[in-house]
Design a protein around this motif. Structure first.
Motif, short mmCIF file in Angstrom:
data_model
loop_
_atom_site.label_atom_id
_atom_site.label_comp_id
_atom_site.label_asym_id
_atom_site.label_seq_id
_atom_site.Cartn_x
_atom_site.Cartn_y
_atom_site.Cartn_z
N ALA A 8 -33.09 -25.56 26.73
CA ALA A 8 -32.20 -26.31 27.62
C ALA A 8 -32.38 -27.80 27.40
O ALA A 8 -31.41 -28.57 27.35
N ASP A 9 -33.63 -28.23 27.22
CA ASP A 9 -33.93 -29.63 26.97
C ASP A 9 -33.24 -30.10 25.68
O ASP A 9 -32.58 -31.14 25.64
N LEU A 10 -33.39 -29.30 24.62
CA LEU A 10 -32.77 -29.65 23.34
C LEU A 10 -31.25 -29.67 23.46
O LEU A 10 -30.58 -30.50 22.84
N PHE A 11 -30.70 -28.76 24.27
CA PHE A 11 -29.26 -28.78 24.49
C PHE A 11 -28.84 -30.10 25.15
O PHE A 11 -27.87 -30.74 24.75
N GLY A 12 -29.63 -30.53 26.15
CA GLY A 12 -29.35 -31.82 26.79
C GLY A 12 -29.42 -32.97 25.79
O GLY A 12 -28.57 -33.86 25.79
N THR A 104 -32.95 -34.29 34.69
CA THR A 104 -33.41 -34.69 36.03
C THR A 104 -34.60 -33.84 36.47
O THR A 104 -35.60 -34.37 36.97
N VAL A 105 -34.48 -32.53 36.28
CA VAL A 105 -35.56 -31.64 36.71
C VAL A 105 -36.82 -31.91 35.89
O VAL A 105 -37.93 -32.00 36.44
N ILE A 106 -36.65 -32.07 34.57
CA ILE A 106 -37.83 -32.36 33.72
C ILE A 106 -38.51 -33.65 34.17
O ILE A 106 -39.74 -33.71 34.32
N GLY A 107 -37.71 -34.69 34.38
CA GLY A 107 -38.27 -35.98 34.77
C GLY A 107 -39.02 -35.91 36.08
O GLY A 107 -40.12 -36.46 36.23
N THR A 108 -38.44 -35.20 37.05
CA THR A 108 -39.09 -35.08 38.35
C THR A 108 -40.41 -34.32 38.22
O THR A 108 -41.43 -34.70 38.79
N GLU A 109 -40.39 -33.24 37.42
CA GLU A 109 -41.60 -32.44 37.25
C GLU A 109 -42.71 -33.24 36.56
O GLU A 109 -43.87 -33.20 37.00
N VAL A 110 -42.37 -33.95 35.50
CA VAL A 110 -43.38 -34.76 34.81
C VAL A 110 -44.01 -35.76 35.79
O VAL A 110 -45.23 -35.94 35.82
N THR A 128 -34.89 -40.42 34.05
CA THR A 128 -34.80 -39.53 32.90
C THR A 128 -33.35 -39.12 32.65
O THR A 128 -32.90 -39.02 31.51
N GLY A 129 -32.62 -38.90 33.74
CA GLY A 129 -31.23 -38.47 33.59
C GLY A 129 -30.28 -39.56 33.15
O GLY A 129 -29.39 -39.32 32.34
N VAL A 130 -30.48 -40.79 33.65
CA VAL A 130 -29.43 -41.79 33.42
C VAL A 130 -29.81 -42.97 32.53
O VAL A 130 -28.92 -43.64 32.01
N ALA A 131 -31.10 -43.23 32.29
CA ALA A 131 -31.46 -44.48 31.60
C ALA A 131 -30.97 -44.51 30.16
O ALA A 131 -30.60 -45.56 29.64
N GLY A 132 -30.95 -43.34 29.50
CA GLY A 132 -30.44 -43.31 28.12
C GLY A 132 -28.99 -43.77 28.05
O GLY A 132 -28.62 -44.57 27.18
N ALA A 180 -32.54 -26.56 41.74
CA ALA A 180 -32.39 -28.01 41.58
C ALA A 180 -31.33 -28.32 40.52
O ALA A 180 -30.50 -29.21 40.69
N MET A 181 -31.33 -27.54 39.42
CA MET A 181 -30.33 -27.77 38.39
C MET A 181 -28.93 -27.46 38.92
O MET A 181 -27.96 -28.19 38.63
#
Lengths: 207, 207, 207
Positions: A8-12, A104-110, A128-132, A180-181
């Motif tokens: 899912a991460d790679l898809f994002g 978003t979920v990955i960033g929050t978890e980290v 994580t979701g928007v800065a890129g 959350a997703m």
């Protein structure tokens, strides 16, 4: 589960790279520029989060799959457009919403793993979701779209809060991650469908 | 003393957040954009300093008071302006000069604790004072004002040098901190009052 | 050898600082702005690399020669232009190509010392060579030139690959360093001489 999340991460990463490549094309950049903007859009948010959290090594430093996926997505976008296939705008928006949910979920978890205050965890999820995308727009000399168009970051905030709440209730990982997703996806897709926007703050320029 | 300094720091955060919110309003951003620009303006300089110095955890990762204060200042600015209260421009400039003084001294002190060369300590003081505003202007698609208008960063340089000099003389902390802040404040306020500027470097564009 | 390389590095810093000062002059910045843009152009790429790799302390934090050289180059540029000496554009381009070669090799080598995947090492070489110039252009509100003009980053990629290949063959340091630098120089100078460009990706703006 971990495997699924990695994909899912790679898809994002791929989806965000495509939006970067399209923006670079709008600015008539050369192939190197397209690659750089695609990679920054895809990996910039996570990199900024890791650097600020001191969470080393950064994902793509450790595992070059990320760079490879982002680069292939960028090259694929150029080829696709050159062969005069139109971009399916709606499909891209939906894919982008999915990428946003994963990031978003990955960033929050980290962030939670680093025992930060909860408000910081929310910020890390949003970052994580928007800065890129913000980096993409700033380098391409545009005022970042997400500060002006339909609800975008608000979806991240809601998703990050949902994740933190469920995690506090000790729900199983697949459940808090999944819900959350879905929160991010649902809010973002509803905003696209019905053009929800946050109120704007207008101030006359008096310079 | 430490307590007092902490409140001065938060005051600087609030003032810088207000200038960020006002700039976001000039660009007609939505509420999320206003929050982000306010937070970046208030905390961007210190974050950049800490990341480059490897001084972890970054202040607002450790203590969420910073984020809360910056957010409240942003929301308060929007409400204040919506209720058609004019912004007291002069008052804001003076408050900004005070924030600049606090940030410069903090940045210089953090750098000195890392045993860096003195020129680096000066740069860290200046960076803490001005980098947030530079990020605000770059994201809002403006050439940073501080590279063009009245003396601003020069006040930081003078304050950082004063702080380093006094610290070398082993003066008590309240004295070196106080004098260095007064140096920044005095130079900045004098520049505003009499429109002092550094000479500009004009070069014809031959592209 | 190490000594020689250190001087080559400082030469690169000076050249990049000059290009930064000239850009600041085109934007009519004041003297402080000229200094800041010069320093960011000269040291921004290496700083970004070190922060992402967690390679602390950053070069100019440890050794203030870098800042001093960049500042002197900036001040020298302003004086030179004020005394109505024209800039020798061709000479500057050649010096810039040399700086690019040095920075690329240094960046690739630092990355290899951190045992990163090879694609990451290439990216770090390119980043060291070009990110300072990208920051300069973004802060000065220009779309980065290197994403649009003659082959530039491509020269870095080739040089980084050559360096990695030779290092894998266990050639002596002076040889892999020398050849990799020559690869960058040769490609970049050929691109300048014959106006080689990468193909561009044009996409109609449909917003």
């Amino acid at each position: 589960m971990v495997q699924l999340f990695y994909f899912a991460d790679l898809f994002g990463v791929a989806v965000f790279a495509i939006t970067g490549a399209l923006m670079a094309g709008r600015k008539s950049m050369d192939l190197f520029g397209v690659l750089v903007i695609a990679v920054i859009t895809a990996l910039g948010g996570g990199t900024l989060r890791d650097v600020i959290l001191n969470n080393h090594p950064v994902s793509w430093i450790r595992d070059d799959t990320y760079i490879v996926v982002a680069s292939l997505a960028a090259v694929g976008t150029v080829l696709w457009v050159q062969l005069t296939q139109p971009i399916h705008e709606k499909g891209l928006l939906i894919a982008d919403a999915f990428g946003l949910a994963v990031f978003t979920v990955i960033g929050t978890e980290v962030a939670l793993q680093h025992n930060v205050p909860l408000s910081t965890a929310v910020i890390m999820g949003v970052m994580t979701g928007v800065a890129g995308g913000v980096m993409r727009d700033v380098i391409c000399n545009e005022i970042p779209l997400i500060f002006r168009k339909e609800i975008y970051a608000t979806a991240c905030i809601a998703g990050a809060l949902a994740f933190i709440g469920l995690r506090a209730l000790d729900t199983p990982p697949w459940l808090d991650t999944g819900i959350a997703m879905l929160v991010v996806l649902f809010i973002r897709l509803a905003a696209i469908r019905w053009h929800f926007s946050l109120p704007r703050f207008h101030l006359l320029d008096r310079d």
